[in-house]
Scaffold this active site. Structure first.
Site, PDB file in Angstrom:
ATOM      1  N   ASP A 304       0.856  -1.177   0.000  1.00 53.48           N
ATOM      2  CA  ASP A 304       0.000   0.000   0.000  1.00 53.48           C
ATOM      3  C   ASP A 304       0.899   1.236   0.000  1.00 53.48           C
ATOM      4  O   ASP A 304       1.872   1.318   0.765  1.00 53.48           O
ATOM      5  CB  ASP A 304      -0.889  -0.012   1.243  1.00 53.48           C
ATOM      6  CG  ASP A 304      -1.801   1.198   1.322  1.00 53.48           C
ATOM      7  OD1 ASP A 304      -2.945   1.089   0.835  1.00 53.48           O
ATOM      8  OD2 ASP A 304      -1.372   2.239   1.847  1.00 53.48           O
ATOM      9  N   ASN A 312      -2.667  13.201  -2.871  1.00 52.06           N
ATOM     10  CA  ASN A 312      -3.836  13.706  -3.590  1.00 52.06           C
ATOM     11  C   ASN A 312      -4.249  15.086  -3.085  1.00 52.06           C
ATOM     12  O   ASN A 312      -4.570  15.989  -3.880  1.00 52.06           O
ATOM     13  CB  ASN A 312      -5.019  12.740  -3.438  1.00 52.06           C
ATOM     14  CG  ASN A 312      -4.961  11.582  -4.420  1.00 52.06           C
ATOM     15  OD1 ASN A 312      -4.375  11.702  -5.485  1.00 52.06           O
ATOM     16  ND2 ASN A 312      -5.567  10.457  -4.052  1.00 52.06           N
ATOM     17  N   ASP A 321      -2.881  10.158  -9.723  1.00 50.70           N
ATOM     18  CA  ASP A 321      -3.038   9.126 -10.758  1.00 50.70           C
ATOM     19  C   ASP A 321      -1.715   8.851 -11.459  1.00 50.70           C
ATOM     20  O   ASP A 321      -1.396   7.704 -11.782  1.00 50.70           O
ATOM     21  CB  ASP A 321      -4.078   9.563 -11.788  1.00 50.70           C
ATOM     22  CG  ASP A 321      -5.499   9.535 -11.232  1.00 50.70           C
ATOM     23  OD1 ASP A 321      -5.692   8.953 -10.142  1.00 50.70           O
ATOM     24  OD2 ASP A 321      -6.398  10.090 -11.887  1.00 50.70           O
ATOM     25  N   GLU A 347      -5.038   2.626  -3.524  1.00 48.05           N
ATOM     26  CA  GLU A 347      -3.573   2.588  -3.616  1.00 48.05           C
ATOM     27  C   GLU A 347      -2.993   1.260  -3.128  1.00 48.05           C
ATOM     28  O   GLU A 347      -1.799   1.137  -2.876  1.00 48.05           O
ATOM     29  CB  GLU A 347      -2.960   3.748  -2.817  1.00 48.05           C
ATOM     30  CG  GLU A 347      -3.213   3.710  -1.319  1.00 48.05           C
ATOM     31  CD  GLU A 347      -4.508   4.390  -0.898  1.00 48.05           C
ATOM     32  OE1 GLU A 347      -4.582   4.809   0.271  1.00 48.05           O
ATOM     33  OE2 GLU A 347      -5.425   4.513  -1.739  1.00 48.05           O
TER      34      GLU A 347
END
Length: 428
Positions: A304, A312, A321, A347
Site C-alpha cells: 500500500d 492527492n 493518478d 492505492e
C-alpha cells in the site's frame, strides 16, 4: 410459350422463307431473314435493345464472312445462342463450328419436328446457362462482399483447390500454394493444429454435422492470421466414405484483436493497466489447486502506498493518478512474466507469485520497496510503500490467506510504514 425471337441467317431464299413461315406458325417472332454474315452481325448490333433470343445460322453464306466467323463475332458481343444449319457435315467444318460453342447443329433438309426440338432444347439450355452464370455472379459478389475465400477438397487424393481470396488472406498468389491439404496444415499454428484436425475428421466421420475451426495460419511475411474455416462433405460413396468436401475461409484477425481488447478491459484496471480484483479471484483458485496438487510454493505480496491521501490533497488527483501509473510501471519492470500484478483497490496492490517460496518473495518485495523509495517522483519527492509477504498454507482458505497478508501489510504500517513484513516479523 412466351414468344421468343429467332434470327434466320440463310442465303438460299426458298429455305429462308420456309424456315420463317414454319417458325412463325410455331409461335416464334421471326424478323426478316438475312443472307450474309455481315448482315447477321449488323442485325444483332441494330437490335441491341431487344436482341434475338437465338440465331439460326447457315455455315456457308454469300459474301466474305461465313457463318462460323459471324457466329464468333455475335458471341463475342452478345449472349445469344447459335444453332448451325448446313448441308455439309465435313469433320473439319464440325470442329471449326464447335469452337464457337453452338447450342445445336442441324443438317439440311431439316424436318419441322427436328427443327422445333432442337430450337426448344437450345433455348432451354441457354436459359439454364444464363441462370447458372447469374448464380455464379451472385455467389462471387457474396463471397467478395463477405471477404470469403473458398476451398474444395477431394478427400481421396487430398487435392484441395483454393480460391484467389484464400491465397490473398495469406499474402500470396495461387501459384505459391500447392493444391493439396498438406499446404493448409503446414501453415497452421502448432498449438491450433490438433483441434483443427479433430474438427475436420469429426465431420468426415459423421461425428459432427459440419466442419468448423478457428485457427491461426502463417502469413507469407511470417506473422499469424486468425481464420475461421467452415465446410461440409458434399459427396460420399456407396460405403458412406467422404469423397468431396468444400467450404469457405474468413479472416477473423480483427475480431480476435477486438476480443482480446475486451478481455483485457474486463481483466485490467483502466488507470494502471494492472490486473483487477476480478481477474485475481479468477486466477488464484487455479493456482491454489495446482499448489495443493503438486506441493509447489505460492506466495502473495501486498503493498500500500504510504500517505497517498496526502499526495492527492497536496498535489491533486491528476498527480496522484500519475504516481499510480508510474509506480505500476516500475513494479512491472521488476516482475517475472509469471507474476500477476493486481490493483486491489485505491492505492493497494497485490502480487501473486507462482512457484515462489517465502524467502524468494521477501527478496522480491525488498527489491520493489527499494526501487520505490530510491527513485523520487518529479514535483513530489520520494514515495514509499508498506509491504506484507506470506506463503500459502495448504490447510487454509483463500479468505484466510488474504487476511494474513493484509494483517502483515498493516503491521508494516503500524511499525512506521516504508518497510516489508513477513511471517509477523519486520524485514526492513
Amino acid at each position: 410459350m412466351d414468344q421468343e425471337s429467332i434470327l434466320i441467317v440463310e442465303d438460299d431464299g426458298i429455305i429462308a422463307a420456309y424456315l420463317q413461315d414454319t417458325l412463325t406458325r410455331l409461335g416464334y417472332i421471326v424478323p426478316e431473314p438475312v443472307a450474309t454474315g455481315e448482315a447477321a452481325v449488323a442485325a444483332a448490333v441494330a437490335a441491341v435493345a431487344a436482341p434475338p433470343d437465338l440465331v439460326l445460322m447457315d455455315i456457308q453464306l454469300a459474301g466474305a464472312m461465313d457463318g462460323v466467323t459471324a457466329a464468333e463475332r455475335i458471341r463475342m458481343a452478345f449472349d445469344i445462342p447459335i444453332v448451325y444449319l448446313t448441308a455439309f457435315t465435313r469433320e473439319s467444318q464440325l470442329q471449326q463450328a464447335k469452337m464457337t460453342a453452338p447450342y445445336g447443329y442441324l443438317v439440311k433438309p431439316v424436318s419441322e419436328r427436328e427443327l422445333l426440338a432442337t430450337l426448344e432444347m437450345a433455348l432451354y439450355k441457354h436459359n439454364l446457362d444464363r441462370r447458372l452464370r447469374q448464380s455464379e455472379e451472385w455467389l462471387t459478389l457474396a463471397l467478395w462482399g463477405a471477404d470469403l475465400g473458398m476451398w474444395d477438397c477431394d478427400t481421396r487424393t487430398n487435392t484441395v483447390l483454393y480460391s484467389e481470396r484464400w491465397a490473398e488472406i495469406l499474402g500470396c498468389s495461387l501459384t505459391e500454394i500447392t493444391p493439396n491439404y498438406a499446404s493448409w496444415e503446414d501453415r497452421v499454428h502448432p498449438d491450433d493444429l490438433p483441434a483443427m484436425q479433430e474438427a475436420f475428421n469429426a465431420h468426415l466421420e459423421h461425428r459432427a454435422p459440419f466442419y468448423e475451426s478457428e485457427h491461426r495460419l502463417q502469413h507469407q511475411d511470417g506473422h499469424w492470421v486468425w481464420v475461421q474455416a467452415k465446410g461440409k462433405v458434399t459427396d460420399r460413396d456407396l460405403q458412406d466414405r467422404p469423397l468431396r468436401a468444400c467450404g469457405v475461409l474468413l479472416d477473423i484477425s480483427e475480431r480476435k484483436r477486438l476480443e482480446e481488447e475486451l478481455r483485457q478491459l474486463a481483466a485490467t484496471d483502466p488507470l494502471t493497466g494492472a490486473f483487477n480484483r476480478r481477474y485475481f479471484l479468477h486466477s488464484v483458485g487455479k493456482e491454489i489447486s495446482r499448489a495443493q496438487r503438486y506441493a509447489r510454493p505460492l506466495t502473495l505480496i501486498m503493498f500500500d502506498i504510504d500517505y497517498f491521501k496526502r499526495i492527492n490533497d497536496t498535489f491533486g488527483h491528476e498527480q496522484g493518478d500519475e504516481v499510480l501509473r508510474n509506480m505500476t510501471t516500475r513494479i512491472r519492470q521488476r516482475l517475472r512474466h509469471s507474476d500477476v500484478l493486481v490493483r486491489w483497490g485505491g492505492e493497494e496492490f497485490m502480487i501473486l507469485a507462482v512457484e515462489t517460496s517465502l524467502s524468494q518473495s521477501v527478496a522480491l518485495a525488498e527489491t520493489l520497496w527499494a526501487a520505490l523509495r530510491d527513485a523520487p517522483f518529479a514535483d513530489i519527492g520520494a514515495v514509499t510503500a508498506s509491504f506484507g509477504v506470506t506463503e500459502y498454507r495448504p490447510d487454509e482458505t483463500l479468505d484466510q490467506w488474504l487476511k494474513r497478508v493484509d494483517d502483515l501489510m498493516y503491521q508494516a504500517k503500524s511499525k512506521g510504514r516504508d518497510r516489508v513484513c513477513y511471517s509477523g516479523e519486520s524485514a526492513a
